[in-house]
Structure formats: structure tokens, C-alpha cells
Design a protein around this motif. Structure first.
Motif, PDB file in Angstrom:
ATOM      1  N   ALA A 128       0.728  -1.264   0.028  1.00 32.16           N
ATOM      2  CA  ALA A 128      -0.235   0.165   0.108  1.00 32.16           C
ATOM      3  C   ALA A 128       0.883   1.189  -0.133  1.00 32.16           C
ATOM      4  CB  ALA A 128      -1.058  -0.084   1.184  1.00 32.16           C
ATOM      5  N   PRO A 136      -2.186   4.500  -7.306  1.00 33.43           N
ATOM      6  CA  PRO A 136      -3.083   4.026  -6.080  1.00 33.43           C
ATOM      7  C   PRO A 136      -3.975   2.800  -6.606  1.00 33.43           C
ATOM      8  CG  PRO A 136      -3.469   6.307  -6.435  1.00 33.43           C
ATOM      9  CD  PRO A 136      -2.523   6.126  -7.425  1.00 33.43           C
ATOM     10  N   ALA A 137      -4.541   2.931  -7.606  1.00 33.92           N
ATOM     11  CA  ALA A 137      -5.480   1.847  -8.319  1.00 33.92           C
ATOM     12  C   ALA A 137      -4.784   0.579  -8.272  1.00 33.92           C
ATOM     13  CB  ALA A 137      -6.099   2.398  -9.621  1.00 33.92           C
ATOM     14  N   ARG A 139      -2.260  -0.221  -6.771  1.00 36.26           N
ATOM     15  CA  ARG A 139      -1.881  -0.595  -5.173  1.00 36.26           C
ATOM     16  C   ARG A 139      -2.959  -1.187  -4.691  1.00 36.26           C
ATOM     17  NH1 ARG A 139       0.648   4.724  -4.928  1.00 36.26           N
ATOM     18  NH2 ARG A 139      -0.782   5.339  -3.149  1.00 36.26           N
ATOM     19  N   SER A 140      -4.174  -0.557  -4.555  1.00 39.07           N
ATOM     20  CA  SER A 140      -5.319  -1.264  -4.323  1.00 39.07           C
ATOM     21  C   SER A 140      -5.834  -2.722  -4.966  1.00 39.07           C
ATOM     22  CB  SER A 140      -6.424  -0.172  -3.926  1.00 39.07           C
ATOM     23  OG  SER A 140      -7.098   0.213  -5.340  1.00 39.07           O
ATOM     24  N   VAL A 143      -3.464  -5.098  -3.286  1.00 36.49           N
ATOM     25  CA  VAL A 143      -3.687  -5.556  -2.149  1.00 36.49           C
ATOM     26  C   VAL A 143      -5.214  -6.467  -2.228  1.00 36.49           C
ATOM     27  CG1 VAL A 143      -4.932  -4.643   0.144  1.00 36.49           C
ATOM     28  CG2 VAL A 143      -3.069  -3.460  -0.845  1.00 36.49           C
TER      29      VAL A 143
ATOM     30  N   PRO B 136      -9.814   4.634  -5.535  1.00 40.10           N
ATOM     31  CA  PRO B 136      -8.683   3.700  -5.034  1.00 40.10           C
ATOM     32  C   PRO B 136      -7.506   4.441  -4.424  1.00 40.10           C
ATOM     33  CG  PRO B 136      -8.775   4.285  -7.375  1.00 40.10           C
ATOM     34  CD  PRO B 136      -9.723   4.913  -6.929  1.00 40.10           C
ATOM     35  N   ALA B 137      -7.478   5.590  -4.447  1.00 38.49           N
ATOM     36  CA  ALA B 137      -6.247   6.452  -3.663  1.00 38.49           C
ATOM     37  C   ALA B 137      -6.743   6.363  -2.188  1.00 38.49           C
ATOM     38  CB  ALA B 137      -6.281   7.826  -3.999  1.00 38.49           C
ATOM     39  N   ARG B 139      -8.580   3.993  -0.658  1.00 39.20           N
ATOM     40  CA  ARG B 139      -8.706   2.666  -0.213  1.00 39.20           C
ATOM     41  C   ARG B 139      -7.158   2.214   0.015  1.00 39.20           C
ATOM     42  NH1 ARG B 139     -11.909   1.623  -5.021  1.00 39.20           N
ATOM     43  NH2 ARG B 139     -10.427   0.447  -5.970  1.00 39.20           N
ATOM     44  N   SER B 140      -6.113   2.632  -0.768  1.00 41.09           N
ATOM     45  CA  SER B 140      -4.830   2.426  -0.336  1.00 41.09           C
ATOM     46  C   SER B 140      -4.318   3.127   0.818  1.00 41.09           C
ATOM     47  CB  SER B 140      -3.797   2.413  -1.752  1.00 41.09           C
ATOM     48  OG  SER B 140      -3.586   3.584  -2.291  1.00 41.09           O
TER      49      SER B 140
END
Lengths: 298, 298
Positions: A128, A136-137, A139-140, A143, B136-137, B139-140
Motif C-alpha cells: 500500500a 493507487p489504483a 496498489r489497491s 492488495v 482507489p487512492a 482505499r490504498s
């Protein structure tokens, strides 16, 4: 560069990264005993197969291995946590792991439980962090893939079924052993295989293809493990052998015999390789890795 | 609506969401024994304090509690995992939890270890699903905050220090007990407090303020727990009391006495409330929750 050289090169990158992630001085707070136990479990002699699959799959899509090394480190933290907990007396009760005393032997049970717990958290923390991927998309998504692979319908669920079916050989059909293997080992290898195209933002059909590849490699990996438990020697493997038979563990070999299991592994190997052949010479080293996983002697 | 009614209302929302997340039929694969153990640990009589803090902090910034309920469910999975592992014989060895047999008593140790492991994975899975937040930002960011709170420098590290210092009363200075509390209990309460403004995409200074609030509430929560261990009765609490003294656990009461600990909790309560007073009447129920945490009798 030969496949073995590349495996070593990638291991070095991942080990440096893991050393960095697990350097207690870099974080305020973690008690020394806990970080020592976590390092004991992660740093050292693992083959780093899962990191290799991530880094090489990503490389097929043009991603530099240094860029995928954090995701590769995260999966190794996750894998190491599972080994620490699997070795506990209440679980598989193994004293040796990767040629060293297992974590609860080197420390104690409470420390080993916590080291495993904290390694699982660290795996998600690494994924994360903005450093693991700029988007970040991505990364999530990683995860979500890893959490699903690790959880009740994946690795933890597979270990539960493995324990439940130990000493109940009559209950065990081949399809059930395959399902246990797919969950216990396959799910995280599947994650490792899809992580590459996900990091590379490859199209959905590539991700699908690598998911199928990961599933097959996962089944082959665990069946090869069952073979090694019968044919390997413990000094070479760094862990006890012949244990499946003694403990009554669900094992493909115990169910189907050596010869049929060998053929099963060969078939899985070929099917997995067929899926990545279309990527041409870029896939050569991943093909070698697939052979290595299926034919390894330790 | 009174605070108690609101706590009940939010609990209901979270319980429905948890029931949904833990419905085995919705996922292919998880073995029944494992999902039963996970449900045993999560579903039922918990006070849902952490979910309440998340949902109410988010509401202060205009977020409907139904929108923050998945994040709230995730933190409850994380909290429940920590209780399951803390209760294990190798850890605090507790037979009772939330008025029921603890997980390893209702099932067995292997199942409890795996149920805890899978609940940790599920917490991250829920956070990373697109359903938990559309961005998503966010979420991460939530995954990173929760993983850091859960890991070696947070909850797991605090539990390690708690175990290490048990039966070493001379080593324990007040500052060290505070540090253990800040890690073991404070980190996840801090996560719960910042999750609200993060979900609401509030400005950094709000997140900072809620972080400070969460830290203070975390210290107060654990000190109030130490008080309850001495003054509470086990039937009311649903777990054993007087245990800190018997087991030689690091405890603020053992170190500073009842009277000083009570004053310490009162001071923390006031400091925490002072931080959220500027939000006006919107903060009234979070202020009530803060008082409830500090003055609770079970």
C-alpha cells in the motif's frame, strides 16, 4: 544470462529490499525480539520463487525488476508468515525450516505467532506504500488480489482443510487434494503470476492468461513438493522429509502413487508453459522457472 | 437520538455488513470449520467501539454511516483477529471472550490461529474492495494506515512488549507502559479516528487533529481497561478480571495506583474532547462516545 544466474540476481534485489523493509532502525517502535523473529523468518535462504515469478512476469511486459521488487518483497513476507504459522506445534509442528530452527524453536510460540501476524501486516503495508507503485489504483488492486489469495478461500482456508483431512485418508479424493493445493499453495502463486501484468497495466486477457498459468504452476508446485517429501533428503531440503506419510497428510503421492504423480506434474508443467509460449523469447526465463519449480530437487 | 441509541444503530449497520462479509455461501471455497470460527470471533456481542468512532468521525465531515460501514467492518475484523490470537494459550491464555468461550476453546488452537490469520486478511480484503470507497487512492491510504497500525510498530509490537514485560514489574516505568498501550491499543484506535476524515477527504489538519484525538482515546481506553480489571466483575465484562495482578501484566493501576490512574483517565478524556469541541454540535455524539470509553463499566 542463465536462468540460475537470473534467479540469483533477482534474489539479491529482493533480499536487499527485504533487508531494507525489515530494518528496525528505520521505524520507531518495533520491539527487538519481534523484529529479530521476523528477520529470522524472512531473511536468508529462501529460493524466492514467488518474487521471481512476479519480477519476471512484469519484465515480460517491460517492467524493470527494480520497479516490481517491492511487490515481490511483499509476497515473500506473506509467504514467510505462512511458514512460521504452519510450523507451530498446534499446526504442522515442524522444528526445521529453510535449514534453520523454525521460528518458534529459535524464539518461542508467542513470538512466532506475533512475528507471523506482523509479517502479514507488513506485506500489506509494503503493497500500500506509494513506493510499491505510483498508481493507487494498482496498489489497491494488488492488495485486493493478495488479501483474497491469503484468506479463508485461499491460503489460510487450504491450510485449514489440510489439517482437517490429516489422518482421514479415506475421505481424500484426488479432486479434494487438488482443491486443497489450489487454495493452500496455488492462490499465492496465482497472485504472483497476475501481479506482473497488473503492475504493467497489461490488458485483461493477459491478466487472465497469467492467472491460468499461476493456477497450473501452483498445482504443480505442491505436487512436486509431495514428490520431494518421498524422494528428497532432509539435509538437502532444509526441512524434515517423509513427514506426509508419518503424519497422514493429504498427498498426491499417497493417493495416486509416484509414477502417476510424476506424470501429473509433467502435464501441468507443459500446460503452464504452453500458456506463456506466445510471449516468445521474452518468456524464456519464466519457462525455465516453470521447469525449475516442477523438477526441483529441493 | 441518544448516544446509546446511536451506538446500537451503528452496531446494527456494522453487524449486518459483517454478516454479509462473513457469509460463506457468498464465496466459493472457505472450509466450514474456518468460517464458523471466524464468525464465532466476530459476530455477536462486541461493543463495536472502533466502528462507531469511524462512522461518527466520518459523519462529522458529512459522510453517511452506511458509506463508512465497510471500513468500520474491516477494523472490527482486525480487532477480532487480535483478540483471537491474544487469547491463545501461548499468549494471554484466556478461556472467555465477549461472554463466550474464546475461539481456541470453542474450536481448537490450529483453527483459532487460522481464523485470526484469515480475519486479518479479510480486513484488508474488505478495505481494498471497490465497495469500501469509490476512490482507489482512499482505499490504498486506508490499507496503509491500517497495516501500519496492525504491525510490528503498532498492535502486534505492543502485544509482544506486553508479553515480554509480564512478570518483570521492576522494569516497567510509566512511560514504557504508555508506549505499550499506545502501540497495542492506541494504534488501531488512532486508525479508527483518522479513517473518518480520510474517507471524507478532509484537509490534512483535520486528519492531524483526529490522529491526536485517537492517540489520547487509545491511551484512555487501555488505562480504563486496567481500571476495570481491578474494579469490574467478570460476569459483567464477559472475561476474567483481576488477571493483570495474577499474571504480572504491565498495568497502569499496578504502577500508579487506582486514584492516580483515575485522574490520568480523566485528564486524557478531557484532552481528547477538547480536540473535537471545535466541530460544534456535530461532535456531540463523538464526545459522548469518548466519555463512554473512559467511564465504561464493562
Amino acid at each position: 544470462m542463465s536462468f540460475q544466474d537470473k534467479l540469483e540476481q533477482y534474489s539479491k534485489i529482493v533480499n536487499e529490499r527485504l533487508n531494507n523493509h525489515l530494518m528496525p532502525g528505520k521505524h520507531f517502535g518495533p520491539p527487538e525480539r519481534l523484529s529479530d523473529a521476523m528477520r529470522h523468518a524472512v531473511i536468508g535462504s529462501g529460493k524466492r520463487i514467488r518474487p521471481f515469478i512476479i519480477m519476471e512476469s512484469a519484465k515480460i511486459f517491460g517492467v524493470n525488476p527494480h520497479r516490481s521488487a517491492d511487490v515481490a518483497s511483499a509476497v515473500e513476507c506473506l509467504h514467510s508468515y505462512s511458514l512460521v504459522h504452519d510450523d507451530l506445534p498446534a499446526m504442522d509442528d515442524d522444528d526445521m525450516r529453510r535449514g534453520k530452527p523454525s521460528c518458534h524453536k529459535a524464539f518461542d510460540e508467542a513470538t512466532a505467532i506475533l512475528a507471523g501476524d506482523a509479517l502479514q501486516s507488513l506485506a500489506f503495508e509494503i503493497l500500500a506504500r506509494p513506493g510499491s507503485d505510483a498508481d493507487p489504483a494498482i496498489r489497491s488492486q494488488l492488495v485486493l488480489e493478495m488479501a483474497t489469495a491469503a484468506g479463508w478461500a485461499g491460503m489460510a482456508g487450504g491450510q485449514m482443510m489440510d489439517i482437517e483431512l490429516t489422518n482421514h485418508p479415506k475421505k481424500i479424493k484426488l479432486a479434494l487434494i487438488q482443491r486443497i493445493h489450489a487454495m493452500k499453495t496455488g492462490a499465492v502463486l496465482e497472485f504472483s503470476a497476475v501481479a506482473g501484468p497488473i503492475i504493467a497495466k497489461a490488458a485483461e486477457d493477459h491478466i487472465h492468461r497469467f492467472r491460468e498459468y499461476g493456477k497450473l504452476v501452483g498445482l504443480a508446485f505442491q505436487a512436486a513438493d509431495d514428490l520431494l517429501d518421498v524422494t528428497g533428503d532432509s539435509e538437502h531440503l532444509g526441512k524434515r522429509t517423509g513427514k506426509d506419510e508419518i503424519s497422514g497428510k493429504p498427498s498426491i503421492v499417497a493417493r495416486a502413487g509416484l509414477e502417476k504423480t510424476q506424470k501429473y506434474v509433467n502435464d501441468l508443467e507443459q500446460a503452464a508453459i504452453d500458456l506463456i509460449v506466445p510471449y516468445g523469447t521474452a518468456a524464456d526465463d519464466l519457462i525455465e522457472a516453470t521447469r525449475f519449480i516442477c523438477r526441483r530437487e529441493k
